[in-house]
Design a protein around this motif. Sequence first.
Motif, PDB file in Angstrom:
ATOM      1  N   GLU A  22       0.882  -1.192  -0.156  1.00  8.02           N
ATOM      2  CA  GLU A  22       0.210  -0.075  -0.280  1.00  8.02           C
ATOM      3  C   GLU A  22       0.728   1.248   0.012  1.00  8.02           C
ATOM      4  O   GLU A  22       1.586   1.654   1.229  1.00  8.02           O
ATOM      5  N   ALA A  23       1.001   1.959  -1.138  1.00  6.54           N
ATOM      6  CA  ALA A  23       1.920   2.965  -1.521  1.00  6.54           C
ATOM      7  C   ALA A  23       1.461   4.210  -0.368  1.00  6.54           C
ATOM      8  O   ALA A  23       0.595   4.511  -0.183  1.00  6.54           O
ATOM      9  N   LEU A  24       2.582   4.722   0.068  1.00  8.30           N
ATOM     10  CA  LEU A  24       2.606   5.995   0.981  1.00  8.30           C
ATOM     11  C   LEU A  24       3.078   7.250   0.116  1.00  8.30           C
ATOM     12  O   LEU A  24       2.631   8.247   0.123  1.00  8.30           O
ATOM     13  N   ASP A  25       4.008   7.041  -0.723  1.00  5.86           N
ATOM     14  CA  ASP A  25       4.478   7.815  -1.588  1.00  5.86           C
ATOM     15  C   ASP A  25       5.474   7.186  -2.634  1.00  5.86           C
ATOM     16  O   ASP A  25       5.243   6.036  -2.709  1.00  5.86           O
ATOM     17  N   LEU A  59       3.290   0.346   2.782  1.00 14.14           N
ATOM     18  CA  LEU A  59       2.875  -0.516   4.079  1.00 14.14           C
ATOM     19  C   LEU A  59       2.726  -2.077   3.613  1.00 14.14           C
ATOM     20  O   LEU A  59       2.204  -2.056   2.365  1.00 14.14           O
ATOM     21  N   SER A  60       3.187  -3.091   4.321  1.00 15.82           N
ATOM     22  CA  SER A  60       3.161  -4.348   3.752  1.00 15.82           C
ATOM     23  C   SER A  60       3.189  -5.363   5.192  1.00 15.82           C
ATOM     24  O   SER A  60       3.111  -4.817   6.319  1.00 15.82           O
ATOM     25  N   ARG A  83      -5.068   0.853   3.836  1.00 13.69           N
ATOM     26  CA  ARG A  83      -4.035   1.837   2.979  1.00 13.69           C
ATOM     27  C   ARG A  83      -4.069   3.098   3.506  1.00 13.69           C
ATOM     28  O   ARG A  83      -4.920   3.710   4.048  1.00 13.69           O
ATOM     29  N   PRO A  84      -3.094   3.780   3.177  1.00 14.31           N
ATOM     30  CA  PRO A  84      -3.098   5.444   3.362  1.00 14.31           C
ATOM     31  C   PRO A  84      -4.081   6.083   2.398  1.00 14.31           C
ATOM     32  O   PRO A  84      -4.505   5.547   1.401  1.00 14.31           O
ATOM     33  N   LEU A 116      -5.218   6.182   7.823  1.00 12.16           N
ATOM     34  CA  LEU A 116      -5.554   5.003   6.997  1.00 12.16           C
ATOM     35  C   LEU A 116      -6.866   4.757   6.651  1.00 12.16           C
ATOM     36  O   LEU A 116      -7.825   5.076   7.864  1.00 12.16           O
ATOM     37  N   VAL A 117      -7.241   4.013   5.514  1.00 11.30           N
ATOM     38  CA  VAL A 117      -8.821   3.602   5.200  1.00 11.30           C
ATOM     39  C   VAL A 117      -8.742   2.411   5.178  1.00 11.30           C
ATOM     40  O   VAL A 117      -7.761   1.617   4.505  1.00 11.30           O
ATOM     41  N   ARG A 118      -9.917   1.642   5.065  1.00  6.28           N
ATOM     42  CA  ARG A 118      -9.975   0.375   5.057  1.00  6.28           C
ATOM     43  C   ARG A 118     -10.032  -0.040   3.584  1.00  6.28           C
ATOM     44  O   ARG A 118     -10.490   0.322   2.467  1.00  6.28           O
ATOM     45  N   ASN A 119      -9.316  -1.109   3.119  1.00  6.64           N
ATOM     46  CA  ASN A 119      -9.499  -1.863   2.050  1.00  6.64           C
ATOM     47  C   ASN A 119     -10.759  -2.709   1.673  1.00  6.64           C
ATOM     48  O   ASN A 119     -11.060  -3.240   2.760  1.00  6.64           O
TER      49      ASN A 119
END
Length: 220
Positions: free
Chosen positions: A20-23, A28-29, A101-102, A121-124
Amino acid sequence: QPHQPLAGMKMMITAGPTREALDPVRYLSNHSSGKMGYAIAASAAQMGAEVTLVSGPVALQAPTGVQLLRVESAAEMHHAVMTTAVQQDIFVACAAVADYRPEAVADCKIKKDNSEMSIRLVRNPDILADVAALNSGPFTVGFAAETHDVETYAIGKLQRKGLDMIAANDVSDSSIGFNSDDNALTLYWTDGKTELPATSKQQLAAQLLEQINHRYRIKQ
Ligand code: C5P
């Protein structure tokens, strides 16, 4: 020619972690190696199934005879799965999908300006629950990696996500599970359970597929 009990069956398997990309340079993984999902895919193909493996980033070769779709994020995995999920006979969710994810992906590298920072963060989407909720969708199998109260959480997931079967493993034991070559599983379905004792992920994949095939035939 090996025994092909899954001949004519279409099977989709998710495997590995998601990122999950931050930039542009960070994500995050989690520690999923993908070994269990790849072993299931390889075994299913040997047993005659037409296999689609939807995989997050892992250091593994595509198993022989398997269609491999590589994805990065949970959103990409969700999209790849939902595109053909309804055409599958069996869906096995082995991926360790990031739950969150961000909220926003920064366009540029985030700089270390402050002594503290926070990330919202928001839910996937829950890929497995969405496949299980399809009308005339596939026979669905989930995994429950737990550190404690394994049975309670596994049965809870089976019911809450509306699954046909769940494979539970105790990840507090480092000799099995994440990153290990071995694993042990307890399978639960609506009215039964069975233990698959610790063995190689290859052996376990074949045993799991036999159980899935058996329960799938009963359901038809
Ligand atoms: O709820 P929990 O994440 O523990 O459920 C694990 C099961 O659900 C696994 O089979 C996993 O592959 C699947 N899952 C999913 N999409 C998510 C979260 C979990 O498919 N967003």
